[in-house]
Scaffold this motif. Structure first.
Motif, short mmCIF file in Angstrom:
data_model
loop_
_atom_site.label_atom_id
_atom_site.label_comp_id
_atom_site.label_asym_id
_atom_site.label_seq_id
_atom_site.Cartn_x
_atom_site.Cartn_y
_atom_site.Cartn_z
N ILE A 245 12.98 2.58 -4.28
CA ILE A 245 12.74 3.35 -3.03
C ILE A 245 12.65 4.83 -3.39
CG2 ILE A 245 15.25 3.37 -2.52
CD1 ILE A 245 14.45 3.46 0.47
N ASN A 246 11.63 5.52 -2.88
CA ASN A 246 11.43 6.93 -3.21
C ASN A 246 12.48 7.82 -2.54
OD1 ASN A 246 9.28 7.00 -5.05
ND2 ASN A 246 7.87 6.42 -3.42
N PRO A 247 12.85 8.91 -3.20
CA PRO A 247 13.98 9.73 -2.74
C PRO A 247 13.85 10.22 -1.29
CG PRO A 247 12.73 10.85 -4.46
CD PRO A 247 12.26 9.45 -4.44
N GLY B 3 0.80 -1.22 0.00
CA GLY B 3 0.00 0.00 0.00
C GLY B 3 0.83 1.26 0.00
N CYS B 4 0.16 2.42 -0.06
CA CYS B 4 0.87 3.70 -0.15
C CYS B 4 -0.03 4.84 0.33
CB CYS B 4 1.26 3.96 -1.60
SG CYS B 4 2.15 5.49 -1.85
N ASP B 5 0.56 5.80 1.03
CA ASP B 5 -0.22 6.95 1.53
C ASP B 5 0.02 8.20 0.71
OD1 ASP B 5 0.30 5.79 4.95
OD2 ASP B 5 -1.25 5.30 3.47
N GLU B 6 0.82 8.07 -0.39
CA GLU B 6 1.02 9.23 -1.27
C GLU B 6 -0.16 9.32 -2.24
OE1 GLU B 6 4.37 10.30 0.62
OE2 GLU B 6 3.48 11.39 -1.08
N SER B 7 -0.19 10.37 -3.03
CA SER B 7 -1.30 10.47 -4.02
C SER B 7 -0.79 11.04 -5.33
CB SER B 7 -2.40 11.35 -3.44
OG SER B 7 -1.79 12.55 -2.95
N CYS B 8 0.22 10.38 -5.89
CA CYS B 8 0.75 10.85 -7.18
C CYS B 8 -0.38 10.86 -8.20
CB CYS B 8 1.91 9.95 -7.62
SG CYS B 8 3.22 9.93 -6.39
N SER B 9 -0.45 11.95 -8.95
CA SER B 9 -1.65 12.19 -9.78
C SER B 9 -1.79 11.20 -10.94
CB SER B 9 -1.61 13.61 -10.33
OG SER B 9 -0.45 13.80 -11.13
N PHE B 10 -0.71 10.50 -11.32
CA PHE B 10 -0.77 9.57 -12.46
C PHE B 10 -0.95 8.12 -12.02
CE2 PHE B 10 3.61 10.26 -11.08
CZ PHE B 10 4.01 8.98 -10.79
N CYS B 11 -0.98 7.89 -10.71
CA CYS B 11 -0.80 6.52 -10.22
C CYS B 11 -2.10 5.78 -9.92
CB CYS B 11 0.04 6.54 -8.94
SG CYS B 11 0.35 4.88 -8.30
N THR B 12 -2.19 4.55 -10.43
CA THR B 12 -3.35 3.71 -10.14
C THR B 12 -3.05 2.77 -8.98
OG1 THR B 12 -2.46 2.19 -11.76
CG2 THR B 12 -4.26 3.58 -12.51
N VAL B 13 -1.75 2.55 -8.74
CA VAL B 13 -1.35 1.55 -7.74
C VAL B 13 -1.97 1.85 -6.39
CG1 VAL B 13 0.60 0.48 -6.56
CG2 VAL B 13 0.83 1.20 -8.95
N VAL B 14 -1.91 3.12 -6.01
CA VAL B 14 -2.38 3.47 -4.67
C VAL B 14 -3.86 3.09 -4.51
CG1 VAL B 14 -2.99 5.84 -5.28
CG2 VAL B 14 -2.18 5.32 -2.97
N ARG B 15 -4.63 3.16 -5.61
CA ARG B 15 -6.06 2.80 -5.49
C ARG B 15 -6.23 1.28 -5.46
NH1 ARG B 15 -9.47 4.02 -9.43
NH2 ARG B 15 -7.85 3.96 -11.00
N ARG C 95 2.24 15.57 -8.30
CA ARG C 95 2.05 15.45 -6.84
C ARG C 95 3.14 14.57 -6.22
NH1 ARG C 95 -0.95 18.77 -7.77
NH2 ARG C 95 -3.19 18.75 -8.37
N ARG C 96 4.34 14.63 -6.76
CA ARG C 96 5.46 13.92 -6.15
C ARG C 96 5.87 14.70 -4.91
NH1 ARG C 96 6.24 8.91 -7.06
NH2 ARG C 96 8.50 8.91 -7.27
N ASN C 97 6.41 14.04 -3.90
CA ASN C 97 6.71 14.75 -2.63
C ASN C 97 8.14 15.28 -2.58
OD1 ASN C 97 8.15 12.45 -2.34
ND2 ASN C 97 7.15 11.74 -0.46
N GLY D 128 8.27 -3.68 -1.71
CA GLY D 128 7.04 -3.12 -1.14
C GLY D 128 6.46 -2.19 -2.18
N ILE D 129 5.28 -1.64 -1.90
CA ILE D 129 4.70 -0.68 -2.84
C ILE D 129 5.36 0.68 -2.65
CG2 ILE D 129 2.56 0.52 -3.45
CD1 ILE D 129 2.66 -2.37 -4.44
N ASN D 130 5.60 1.08 -1.43
CA ASN D 130 6.36 2.29 -1.10
C ASN D 130 7.35 1.89 0.00
OD1 ASN D 130 7.40 4.80 -0.84
ND2 ASN D 130 5.42 5.84 -0.60
N LEU D 131 8.36 1.17 -0.45
CA LEU D 131 9.29 0.42 0.42
C LEU D 131 9.83 1.23 1.60
CD1 LEU D 131 10.94 -2.27 0.74
CD2 LEU D 131 12.67 -1.22 -0.73
S1 SF4 Z 1 3.65 6.29 -7.72
FE1 SF4 Z 1 4.38 5.15 -5.97
S2 SF4 Z 1 4.53 6.69 -4.35
FE2 SF4 Z 1 3.19 7.54 -5.90
S3 SF4 Z 1 1.11 6.98 -5.28
FE3 SF4 Z 1 1.85 5.39 -6.69
S4 SF4 Z 1 2.68 3.78 -5.39
FE4 SF4 Z 1 2.54 5.65 -4.17
#
Ligand code: SF4
Length: 440
Positions: free
Chosen positions: A239-241, A158-170, A278-280, A202-205
């Motif tokens: 792994i995210n920066p 899972g992931c608590d970010e909300s990147c605007s292009f990402c389907t994975v988080v949903r 919406r990258r952090n 992991g999804i957001n290791l």
């Molecule tokens: S791209 Fe990665 S960090 Fe961003 S919402 Fe999707 S799974 Fe999370």
């Protein structure tokens, strides 16, 4: 009964498949290859791009072409986000949610029991619990992974970010971490099982441990794993920066069991585009983190994911990306042409980029990184690397594997060295791999 698995997408999905295989083997099922005739086919899908959607659906057809009477289970992220459409797909029997994968044995038992009963509807049965509900992370010790040399250990999902292009988080829900104790047990299991490389996934290791009441750091977990006894090495998957702390960089630079290889998604080198994504982090922060890591860890195998053609990516913003990649010590890249995904925020963004432009930008970055990779490879001639031997190539009989920096290496040597960590002296580069001989 025979079961065959087709797995698409990321290492977390591969780990999910390995877990489902453990469960079904315990129930007496025989796991066979996806090209063989089986009674049950499990398709573990991916939905990162339009292409992975297409491949997920195609896998169903391919399985039924082998055995049209087989039971077909459709799971993974595409199934998770499209349960209704999936349930209407011809020949599908079960649609299983990502949070329900560990229930595969009971679901199959119920299905096979009902088979004697006349099926009311041609729709597949859908088992899909709420992926966003609070949940306890569950994982099983896995002893068999695709390939005989590398074990993928899922530490977080899972992931608590909300990147605007990402389907994975949903498709994967909010971030949930496995316990340190359970992870260390799973790693010991894999080491006892003879695996020489432990890949943490992991999804957001890097956010492992952040969801605990008393927060823990990912780097402290990596340290505990690397300090376990045994002849093995640890590799980190993507792994995210902003999750890379000084302790992790120090560990990788000091601990000989941790591979000096980082895969740090960049996505864009332009701060305006990054904020739309919406990258952090912004481009400066990314550059700073990579420079800090590559100064301490040398040589460092460095990879990244990059998206070209994101809505609004002007020539100038693309040039920022190209320039940043030129300046940073990348040894490989995964370049994706932006693919709008329904249900994501970016799907409604205007100012789309033409496919021809996406193609051009994709080519420019791939050509650029090919050159950088050659420079990086050249720096190893006359030096030693440690290779995990994966197999002996039928074609030319050479042994092949990857170095700790994640470079493909071919070794001209006799003997059965599969699944061994061997020291190799690099003698030359051929095409896009290193050539070497065993260190005597
Ligand atoms: S791209 Fe990665 S960090 Fe961003 S919402 Fe999707 S799974 Fe999370």
């Amino acid at each position: 009964m025979k079961v065959a698995f087709t797995t698409l997408g990321c290492r977390t999905n591969q780990h999910d498949t390995a877990e489902m295989q453990v469960i079904l083997e315990k129930e007496g099922y025989a796991i066979v290859n996806s090209s063989e005739t089986a009674d049950i086919y499990v398709i573990n899908t991916c939905t990162v791009t339009a292409r992975s959607d297409y491949s997920s659906r195609l896998a169903v057809k391919k399985s039924l072409a082998i055995n049209e009477n087989a039971t077909v289970v459709f799971t993974g992220c595409y199934a998770q986000l499209n349960p209704e459409d999936s349930s209407k797909m011809e020949g599908l029997d079960i649609v299983l949610g990502n949070a329900d994968k560990l229930k595969i044995a009971e679901v199959l038992k119920a299905k096979l029991k009902n088979d004697s009963l006349q099926k009311e509807s041609s729709l597949a049965e859908v088992y899909m619990s709420d992926i966003h509900a609070d949940r306890e992370f569950q994982t099983l010790p896995v002893t068999q992974f695709q390939g005989r040399t590398k074990a993928f250990i899922k530490v977080q999902t899972g992931c608590d970010e909300s990147c605007s292009f990402c389907t994975v988080v949903r498709a994967r829900g909010s971030s949930a971490s496995d316990t340190r104790e359970n992870i260390l047990d799973n790693v010991r299991h894999a080491i006892d099982g003879g695996y020489k490389e432990i890949t943490l996934t992991g999804i957001n290791l890097g956010t492992w441990g952040m969801d605990f009441h008393l927060k823990e750091t990912f780097s402290s977990l990596v340290e505990d794993i690397a300090n376990l006894n045994g002849n093995f090495r640890v590799r980190l998957s993507s792994i995210n920066p902003m999750e890379i702390d000084d302790h992790l960089i120090e560990l990788i630079s000091q601990h000989e069991k941790i591979c000096p290889h980082l895969h740090i998604p960049l996505q864009s080198g332009d701060t305006e585009v990054l904020s739309k994504m919406r990258r952090n982090y912004n481009a400066k922060q990314y550059e700073h983190i990579v420079r800090r890591a590559s100064e301490k860890i040398s040589p460092l195998g460095l990879g990244a994911d990059v998206i070209v053609g994101f809505p609004g990516e002007s020539e100038v913003s693309f040039e920022h990306t190209r320039k940043l990649i030129e300046e940073l010590p990348f040894s490989y890249l995964h370049v994706f042409s932006y693919s709008p995904r329904s249900g994501t925020e970016a799907h409604n963004f205007k100012n789309n980029i033409k496919n021809i432009t996406k193609k051009e930008r994709n080519l420019i970055l791939n050509d650029l990184v090919k050159e950088k990779a050659q420079q990086f490879y050249k720096s190893f001639i006359g030096k030693k690397v440690t290779v995990l031997v994966e197999e002996r190539k039928q074609a030319d009989g050479v042994l092949k594997g990857y170095s700790e920096h994640y470079i493909p290496v071919s070794i001209d040597a006799e003997g059965f060295l599969q699944n061994q960590l061997v020291s190799v002296l690099i003698t030359e580069i051929r095409k896009n791999k290193l050539i070497g001989c065993l260190e005597s």
